[in-house]
Write an enzyme that holds these catalytic residues in place. Structure first.
Site, PDB file in Angstrom:
ATOM      1  N   HIS A  79       0.821  -1.075  -0.030  1.00 34.08           N
ATOM      2  CA  HIS A  79       0.121   0.040  -0.077  1.00 34.08           C
ATOM      3  C   HIS A  79       0.869   1.375   0.132  1.00 34.08           C
ATOM      4  O   HIS A  79       1.837   1.224   0.492  1.00 34.08           O
ATOM      5  CB  HIS A  79      -0.974  -0.041   1.249  1.00 34.08           C
ATOM      6  CG  HIS A  79      -1.811   0.973   1.268  1.00 34.08           C
ATOM      7  ND1 HIS A  79      -1.771   2.306   1.873  1.00 34.08           N
ATOM      8  CD2 HIS A  79      -3.317   0.869   1.055  1.00 34.08           C
ATOM      9  CE1 HIS A  79      -2.921   3.033   1.626  1.00 34.08           C
ATOM     10  NE2 HIS A  79      -3.903   2.029   1.226  1.00 34.08           N
ATOM     11  N   ASP A 139       2.950  -3.954   8.076  1.00 35.92           N
ATOM     12  CA  ASP A 139       1.736  -3.556   7.938  1.00 35.92           C
ATOM     13  C   ASP A 139       0.445  -4.417   8.132  1.00 35.92           C
ATOM     14  O   ASP A 139       0.299  -5.378   7.243  1.00 35.92           O
ATOM     15  CB  ASP A 139       1.430  -2.778   6.601  1.00 35.92           C
ATOM     16  CG  ASP A 139       0.540  -2.214   6.014  1.00 35.92           C
ATOM     17  OD1 ASP A 139      -0.628  -2.381   6.967  1.00 35.92           O
ATOM     18  OD2 ASP A 139       0.117  -1.704   5.065  1.00 35.92           O
ATOM     19  N   GLN A 170      -4.540  -5.044   6.920  1.00 37.08           N
ATOM     20  CA  GLN A 170      -5.576  -6.327   6.488  1.00 37.08           C
ATOM     21  C   GLN A 170      -5.571  -7.155   6.939  1.00 37.08           C
ATOM     22  O   GLN A 170      -6.358  -8.153   6.708  1.00 37.08           O
ATOM     23  CB  GLN A 170      -5.183  -6.051   4.963  1.00 37.08           C
ATOM     24  CG  GLN A 170      -5.579  -5.036   3.914  1.00 37.08           C
ATOM     25  CD  GLN A 170      -6.724  -4.477   3.914  1.00 37.08           C
ATOM     26  OE1 GLN A 170      -7.800  -5.274   4.005  1.00 37.08           O
ATOM     27  NE2 GLN A 170      -7.234  -3.129   3.558  1.00 37.08           N
ATOM     28  N   LYS A 190     -11.056  -0.617   9.836  1.00 34.81           N
ATOM     29  CA  LYS A 190     -11.319  -1.806   9.068  1.00 34.81           C
ATOM     30  C   LYS A 190     -11.643  -3.036   9.967  1.00 34.81           C
ATOM     31  O   LYS A 190     -11.841  -4.196   9.297  1.00 34.81           O
ATOM     32  CB  LYS A 190      -9.714  -2.103   8.468  1.00 34.81           C
ATOM     33  CG  LYS A 190      -9.370  -1.093   7.398  1.00 34.81           C
ATOM     34  CD  LYS A 190      -8.300  -1.316   6.650  1.00 34.81           C
ATOM     35  CE  LYS A 190      -7.445  -0.323   6.060  1.00 34.81           C
ATOM     36  NZ  LYS A 190      -8.374   0.056   4.717  1.00 34.81           N
ATOM     37  N   CYS A 250      -4.899   2.486  -3.773  1.00 34.51           N
ATOM     38  CA  CYS A 250      -3.442   2.791  -3.338  1.00 34.51           C
ATOM     39  C   CYS A 250      -2.252   1.832  -3.289  1.00 34.51           C
ATOM     40  O   CYS A 250      -1.583   1.808  -2.516  1.00 34.51           O
ATOM     41  CB  CYS A 250      -3.595   3.119  -1.664  1.00 34.51           C
ATOM     42  SG  CYS A 250      -4.824   4.680  -1.101  1.00 34.51           S
TER      43      CYS A 250
END
Length: 406
Positions: free
Chosen positions: A121, A198, A201, A224, A364
């Site tokens: 991302h 990261d 997700q 999220k 993104c």
């Protein structure tokens, strides 16, 4: 599959869009919020609204208890050793920037290497680009396999003794690829590099254990995972955080302030300058309660089954291309696709006319779009409230779009 009763916890889903019942398939961008989270936010503002840490009155004490209670919920959720390792931030983007500025500026020099992948991302690319430019460091990319997965052999080829930082997403927001973070972390540590994950997700969908992963930093966002917008978390190992300088200065993060010198509070508060994101943290705590009541293992299983069902049904549409790993067991609960030569924005518009919300664009992830040799894609992403009927509506909508544009 999870119980359809879960849908009743999400009041936003009980509406029609353009005359059709809403099918929300954009949870990778932001998830919907259950009434339990909405009520927690409402209760804070109705009964406990006050600043934290600074006061001795009842409202201040209650607000502080709820805020710090949420920190403990996060600690358990990711299995951090201590609340000192849990820092509330605005989101994943802020957390990664904090690592790049707070850790990177202190530890990266000319010729040092930062390793990432083309699937990242933008929020896990641009901070490292800027740091590399500032310090004269080298930004390196691990090549992807044809199916959009990572080979550990190629990770080993890319990470060298000059590598100081490896920063990779746990789950791709485009391909759905689930990366072998624990193994990559081991490779990074063998070369003396720190591992940044990261987890934007991953945290909403998988059981996270930062101690088992052994990563040095882990960043994720609340919005999220059924929580409010504007709240996220940076996990960092205590020894590393203690050695880092804060990147934001002001009230709340200080210990002593003189005319020319100041000292900082202990962890985690030295990284939380100003009035913190109190309501957001409380809402995130409520979201964690909600997800844990369902069970992260059950959520992951549900999404794998939905993704498998969607890939099977969507593959029957002539001219439709699905990106990412073909094995549903190797991908998260999303399907990114293109419908022939029809622009994804047009596909998404037709779907919206039929009450179906998907995401279209570059997500993104422009370097990944270039790797895929496309300008944009459409994406359907699933969560706890989605059903096979939602997938059937999506497939029906795609057939309508195909017929319309043909």
């Amino acid at each position: 599959m999870l119980s359809k009763e879960i849908r009743k916890d999400f009041p936003i889903l009980d509406q029609e869009i353009n005359g059709y019942p809403l099918v929300y398939l954009d949870s990778a961008a932001t998830s919907q919020k259950p009434r339990q989270v909405i009520e927690a936010l409402n209760d804070y503002y109705r009964f406990d609204n006050s600043n934290v840490h600074r006061g001795v009155h009842t409202l201040g004490n209650r607000a502080t208890d709820h805020y710090e209670g949420a920190r403990e919920k996060v600690r358990k959720f990711i299995n951090a050793k201590s609340i000192e390792e849990v820092i509330f931030m605005r989101g994943t983007t802020t957390a990664i920037n904090t690592v790049a500025q707070g850790y990177g500026r202190q530890n990266i020099g000319e010729g040092d290497e930062i390793v990432i992948t083309p699937m990242e991302h933008h929020s896990n690319i641009i901070p490292w680009q800027q740091l590399a430019k500032e310090k004269g460091a080298v930004l390196k990319y691990v090549d992807l396999e044809e199916d959009g997965t990572l080979s550990l052999d190629k990770v080993r080829e890319t990470v060298t003794e000059r590598t100081k930082i490896v920063s990779i997403m746990y789950v791709s927001n485009v391909l759905g690829t689930m990366n072998p973070i624990k193994e990559i972390t081991k490779i990074a540590h063998e070369h003396g590099a720190v591992m940044v994950v990261d987890g934007a997700q991953a945290a909403p969908h998988l059981k996270i254990d930062v101690q088992d992963l052994d990563c040095d930093f882990f960043a994720f966002s609340g919005h999220k995972m059924c929580g409010p917008t504007g709240i996220g978390v940076l996990y960092g190992k205590k020894a590393i955080l203690n050695a880092m300088e804060p990147v934001e200065f002001g009230g709340e993060m200080i210990d002593f302030v003189g005319l020319y010198e100041s000292t900082w509070k202990e962890l985690p508060w030295k990284f939380e300058g100003g009035t913190p994101i109190i309501a957001g943290a409380i809402g995130l705590g409520a979201a964690i309660d909600y997800l844990e009541q369902i069970g992260l293992d059950a959520i992951e299983k549900h999404e794998h089954e939905l993704a498998g069902y969607a890939m099977e049904k969507m593959s029957s549409i002539e001219g439709l291309t699905i990106y990412g790993p073909k094995d549903p067991g190797k991908r998260a609960g999303l399907v990114t696709f293109n419908l022939g030569n029809v622009h994804p924005h047009d596909v998404a518009t037709v779907l919206d006319m039929n009450g179906i919300a998907v995401r279209a664009g570059h997500h993104c992830a422009q370097p990944l779009m270039k790797w895929l040799d496309v300008s944009a894609t459409a994406r359907a992403s699933f969560y706890v409230y989605n059903t096979e009927e939602d997938v059937d509506r999506l497939v029906e909508g795609l057939r309508i779009a195909k017929e319309y544009f043909e």
